[in-house]
Design an enzyme around this catalytic site. Structure first.
Site: not given
Ligand code: GLY
Length: 336
Positions: A193, A222-224, A245, A247
């Site tokens: 990322t 959907v991630g963080d 990291g 998510g």
């Molecule tokens: N940190 C990015 C994700 O896990 O999508």
């Protein structure tokens, strides 16, 4: 890794949130950039580092010319999305179906304006679309086809999804299908990322984060990154954070906002970042990294993972590193 601030001599009327009538702002504009937490193979680390340093320089030039922190972080992240060495834009990792699904967020610390997109597959620079969501809608996040419709209405060009897929991301996807891959390992490996935080000469903070997410993720995951408080947060009263990291772990502890909470309690950018990362590790077993600034231009790049490629530019100097404890420097005037 934060600087001892030097008095710049600018005097500013205190806001209603400050106790004194006037205060001296000891602040130098700064931009801090990350290219993902995890493990970067040796053969790719040089390209990642030079991409990050050059993006940090571009962000710094904007700040030095009086540009806003939002302009700086969006330009930095746009450049990294266009660089196939990173897991964002072109070079994004692929989901279980072998397709790109990208997430991005921006946040402006002045009035807590925020915009995000999730699950976009045919936009070259999701970070610019996230900024449009912030500036042109009354919403904070648009997803999938709705985000695409909005992009069309804004005249943002669509690109063929295949143009965002590199040979390397296809190879990694195939390899991870062949083995019974651990999803966390997938996320923490190889590429990352991207994100940036900045403080401009007015003391405004901003953050931007963009990602292809987790390799082999389920469709629709959907991630963080697009979640406010997780992938990033910016508040002129406290500071700004961009995260990277695992998510799911980041979301469970709302890492970016957690770090700013520690800063509100009086912790430095460095200590607050470490406290947030340590809590995520002990509470949910998650590893990651962050870049953090406060409105006075103190900054930190901290991580609990094996590596995190990062770069920062302030006072005409670029700092950068990959392993814990590293802080190399080059002058902004040095050739790249
Ligand atoms: N940190 C990015 C994700 O896990 O999508």
């Amino acid at each position: 890794m934060s600087f001892t601030s030097v008095r710049a001599g600018r005097i500013e009327a205190a806001s209603k949130y400050c106790s004194s009538v006037f205060r001296v702002i000891d602040m130098f504009p700064v931009v801090v950039v990350h290219g993902g937490a995890g493990h970067i193979p040796k053969e790719r680390s040089e390209k990642s580092m030079s991409g990050l340093c050059s993006a940090a320089r571009a962000g710094y030039v904007i700040l030095r010319g009086g540009g806003s922190s939002m302009d700086a972080v969006v330009e930095v992240v746009r450049q990294l999305e266009n660089n196939p060495s990173f897991n964002a834009g072109c070079g994004s990792v692929l989901n279980a179906k072998g397709e790109v699904e990208m997430d991005a967020i921006v946040m402006d610390g002045k009035a807590l304006g925020s915009g995000a997109v999730s699950g976009v597959c045919n936009i070259a620079n999701p970070i610019q679309l996230a900024r449009l969501v912030m500036n042109k809608t009354s919403h904070v996040c648009l997803t999938s086809e709705g985000a695409n419709q909005f992009a069309r209405s804004m005249g943002v060009p669509e690109v063929p999804p295949e143009s965002l897929i590199t040979e390397y991301s296809r190879m990694r996807w195939t390899k991870n299908l062949a083995v019974d891959a651990d999803p966390v390992e997938c996320q923490m490996g190889k590429m990352g990322t991207v994100g940036a935080v900045a403080v401009d000469s007015e003391g405004n903070v901003a953050c931007a984060t963009s990602t292809g997410g987790m390799l082999n993720k389920m469709e629709g995951r959907v991630g963080d990154t697009p979640c406010i408080g997780s992938g990033g947060y910016a508040d002129n009263l406290v500071g700004a954070v961009s995260t990277t990291g695992h998510g799911e772990a980041i979301m469970k502890v709302t890492l970016a906002r957690l770090i700013l909470f520690h800063m509100e309690q009086g912790q430095s950018v460095e200590a607050a970042s470490d406290l947030g990362l340590a809590y995520m590790k002990s509470r949910v077993g998650g590893l990651g990294g962050v870049v953090t600034v406060d409105p006075r231009g103190h900054w930190a790049a901290r991580f609990s993972s094996h590596q995190m490629a990062w770069a920062a530019a302030q006072k005409d100097t670029v700092h950068y590193g990959l392993y814990s404890g590293e802080n190399f420097t080059q002058s902004i005037d040095d050739p790249l």
